[in-house]
Every structure is written in structure tokens, then in C-alpha cells.
Design a protein around this motif. Structure first.
Motif, PDB file in Angstrom:
ATOM      1  N   TYR A   1       1.007  -1.158  -0.096  1.00 12.50           N
ATOM      2  CA  TYR A   1       0.124   0.008  -0.185  1.00 12.50           C
ATOM      3  C   TYR A   1       0.836   1.188  -0.036  1.00 12.50           C
ATOM      4  O   TYR A   1       0.419   2.308  -0.359  1.00 12.50           O
ATOM      5  CB  TYR A   1      -0.929   0.076   1.131  1.00 12.50           C
ATOM      6  N   LEU A   2       1.915   1.080   0.518  1.00 10.63           N
ATOM      7  CA  LEU A   2       3.054   2.232   0.341  1.00 10.63           C
ATOM      8  C   LEU A   2       3.658   2.577  -0.760  1.00 10.63           C
ATOM      9  O   LEU A   2       4.278   3.760  -0.911  1.00 10.63           O
ATOM     10  CB  LEU A   2       3.926   2.077   1.385  1.00 10.63           C
ATOM     11  N   ILE A   3       3.680   1.749  -1.718  1.00  3.71           N
ATOM     12  CA  ILE A   3       4.198   1.988  -2.985  1.00  3.71           C
ATOM     13  C   ILE A   3       3.222   2.745  -4.024  1.00  3.71           C
ATOM     14  O   ILE A   3       1.980   2.480  -4.030  1.00  3.71           O
ATOM     15  CB  ILE A   3       4.478   0.375  -3.783  1.00  3.71           C
ATOM     16  N   SER A   4       3.663   3.334  -4.572  1.00  5.56           N
ATOM     17  CA  SER A   4       3.145   4.243  -5.699  1.00  5.56           C
ATOM     18  C   SER A   4       2.262   3.240  -6.427  1.00  5.56           C
ATOM     19  O   SER A   4       2.803   2.306  -7.056  1.00  5.56           O
ATOM     20  CB  SER A   4       3.800   5.249  -6.533  1.00  5.56           C
ATOM     21  N   GLY A   5       0.787   3.820  -6.910  1.00  6.40           N
ATOM     22  CA  GLY A   5       0.125   2.763  -7.893  1.00  6.40           C
ATOM     23  C   GLY A   5       1.026   2.777  -9.261  1.00  6.40           C
ATOM     24  O   GLY A   5       0.822   1.781  -9.993  1.00  6.40           O
ATOM     25  N   ILE A   6       1.400   3.776  -9.683  1.00  3.81           N
ATOM     26  CA  ILE A   6       2.282   3.777 -11.187  1.00  3.81           C
ATOM     27  C   ILE A   6       3.379   2.944 -10.997  1.00  3.81           C
ATOM     28  O   ILE A   6       3.352   1.961 -11.789  1.00  3.81           O
ATOM     29  CB  ILE A   6       2.609   5.319 -11.257  1.00  3.81           C
TER      30      ILE A   6
END
Length: 330
Positions: free
Chosen positions: A126-131
Motif C-alpha cells: 500500500y505504501l508503493i505508488s500505484g504507478i
């Protein structure tokens, strides 16, 4: 009899009460002004655009008023309405995500070896960017890379992105992987706030673990469950990053936001794209109201059950205090 003294604004403003009122009004006015300028005013303009046939650079006097034609086109066009039906994949994924998150949260709320490490591991996506996640899974699914290599080791050939159903389930799995950790952490926080005496009272009644989950945990965290369901369903209706980055909406994977982005910025049909946004907002409002009514019906008996366990908890505490008092006398 002396008359009332005239009101002095300067004196009032220097007083303690006056300064409190001025500070409160100032702190309220600035956020409300920013909210109006950057949210409500653009939204009103978007609603106005939805009744016109126009492009971004079309002069005001050349915009063609079409009434509700754009709204009718949202349901008539195969790409727009098909994207709405595509949201059903993500809604099913959202339900799977919530069930999985609630199951793991119930287990990890109690003492489990390596529980904290597992919580962090599940929450990390969840902490990682969606892109960034989109690019990760784009290479993961691409022929010749991770998944293809693993399938070849097992004697299978990669068939992803050839079937519309497989395409969409693959993208839904990506969203589930990213967001279920967030739901799990919210559920854990809610479950850990449940009074431990309630479990003791339930054990005295002979309740097993499943009955404790059904009659204690679920009613106690009903607010968080409702919140997570609303966020998950609305998120499934507005899925954008994963399908846009991984497939660019090709091969039947274009979600509502992907199609709306293409219509607005590639075709420059601003009126139709604005109508799509308004329709999505209305659908989200309807889903939110239906979910609240659904959970109000599901948890209709939760308050009475909660009260009964609270009464048993109070009785247990009274018995414990009585035992302590008896030992003190002895």
C-alpha cells in the motif's frame, strides 16, 4: 437610569471573547474559501460542461448546448457502458479483498509468532505508488519475464492478455494485492480495541471461536467494516492506475476512468467526459446509501447483543472485586 453604552467594535475585538471569535472565523473562512475555489466551483463548471458539445479550446460562444444527450450517450456507447460493467470485476475483487483482510486481521489481532513482521509485509504494497505497482506487474505479466518463466518451468504457456476475462481478473488481482494490507491494518486496530472481558464472558456461555467472532468481533467493528466496504466499492468504480499502466485499456481492460481519460484528453469530448464523471458520482452516492442500509439491516441485533455481553462483563468485574475484597478481609 443610565442608558446602554454604544457598542465598540475595536474594544470588542481587543477583548478575549472577540479575539476567540475572530480567530475561529478566520480559521473557518480560509479552508472554506479554498474548498469552494478548488472543489465546488470546478465541480459546478464540470456539471455545466456536461450539457454542451465542446472541446477544451472551444470559445464560449461556439459551444453547442445538447441538453441530456451526453448523459444518454454514456449508456448508449459500448465503450462507456462496457466500462461500467467492467467495474463488476473490481467489485468482486473488493469483496474477496475485504474477506481476506478480515480473516487475517482476526488471526493477527491475537498473539501469533512473527505477527508484526507479517503485518508489515502485508501493509508494504500500500505504501508503493500505484504507478510503480503498475510497472512492476507489467513486467511480471509480460511474455519472457517472471510469470511466463515460472509457467514454462511448470510446462504451461502464457495465455494472459489474450482473453478479456483473464485480463481483467489479472488486473483485479493486482488491486487486491495492493489494497488488502490497508484494510487488514484497519481491521486489526478495530479488533484490538474490543474489551478482552467480552471474550471471557462469551467463554463462560460456552461460545466457540466462530461464535465469538460473529457475536463479539463483528458487532464491535461494524463501523470500520462499513467504512472499508464503502472505500473498497468506490475504489473499484474508479480503478485507473493499474489498467492504464499495465495494458493502457487494451484488450477489453479499459475501466471507466481509463475510457473517460481517453474521451476527455484524446478525443477531447469534454462534454461527454464531464457527463461520465457526474454519472459516476451519482452511482457512488447510490452505492454508499445502499451499503449503509444493508449494514444497518445486517447489524440490527448487534446493539442488544453488545449490551448483554457488557452486562456479563460488569458482572465478572464485580465478582473479581468481591474476591479481592474477601481476600483482603481474610
Amino acid at each position: 437610569m443610565e442608558g446602554k453604552k454604544p457598542f465598540s467594535f475595536t474594544k470588542w475585538a481587543k477583548s478575549r471573547k472577540g479575539q476567540q471569535v475572530i480567530i475561529c472565523v478566520a480559521f473557518m473562512t480560509i479552508p472554506l474559501l479554498l474548498l469552494f475555489v478548488f472543489t465546488y466551483l470546478p465541480f459546478a463548471e464540470m456539471v455545466k460542461f456536461s450539457f454542451y458539445k465542446m472541446k477544451y479550446l472551444t470559445p464560449v460562444d461556439q459551444r453547442k448546448f445538447v441538453g441530456f444527450k451526453n448523459y444518454i450517450d454514456v449508456f448508449r456507447r459500448d465503450d462507456c457502458f462496457g466500462a461500467l460493467k467492467l467495474s463488476l470485476y473490481y467489485m468482486v475483487g473488493a469483496i474477496i479483498q475485504l474477506v481476506l483482510a478480515l480473516y487475517l486481521a482476526t488471526i493477527l489481532s491475537f498473539k501469533v509468532k512473527g505477527g508484526n513482521f507479517f503485518k508489515g509485509l502485508m501493509f508494504f504494497p500500500y505504501l508503493i505508488s500505484g504507478i510503480a505497482i503498475g510497472f512492476i506487474f507489467k513486467f511480471f505479466y509480460t511474455r519472457g519475464f517472471v510469470l511466463d518463466t515460472i509457467l514454462q518451468w511448470c510446462g504451461f504457456k502464457l495465455v494472459l492478455f489474450r482473453s478479456q476475462s483473464i485480463n481483467n481478473w489479472s488486473l483485479v488481482a493486482t488491486s487486491v494485492w495492493r489494497y488488502f494490507g490497508q484494510n487488514m491494518v484497519l481491521f486489526i486496530g478495530a479488533i484490538m480495541s474490543v474489551d478482552a472481558d467480552l471474550y471471557e464472558a462469551a467463554e463462560l456461555d460456552g461460545a466457540n471461536k466462530f461464535q465469538q467472532f460473529k457475536h463479539i468481533i463483528l458487532p464491535s467493528i461494524k463501523t470500520i467494516i462499513t467504512l472499508n466496504v464503502i472505500l473498497s466499492i468506490t475504489g473499484s468504480l474508479s480503478a485507473f492506475e493499474q489498467p492504464y499502466v499495465i495494458t493502457d485499456g487494451a484488450n477489453g481492460t479499459g475501466t471507466y476512468f481509463v475510457i473517460m481519460n481517453e474521451i476527455a484528453h484524446v478525443s477531447q469530448k469534454v462534454g461527454l467526459a464531464s457527463a461520465m464523471a457526474v454519472v459516476l458520482l451519482l452511482i457512488i452516492f447510490a452505492c454508499t446509501i445502499l451499503q449503509k442500509l444493508f449494514f444497518k439491516y445486517i447489524f440490527r441485533d448487534a446493539e442488544s447483543e453488545d449490551e448483554s455481553y457488557k452486562a456479563k462483563r460488569a458482572r465478572l468485574k464485580a465478582e473479581k472485586q468481591a474476591k479481592k475484597a474477601g481476600k483482603g478481609v481474610a
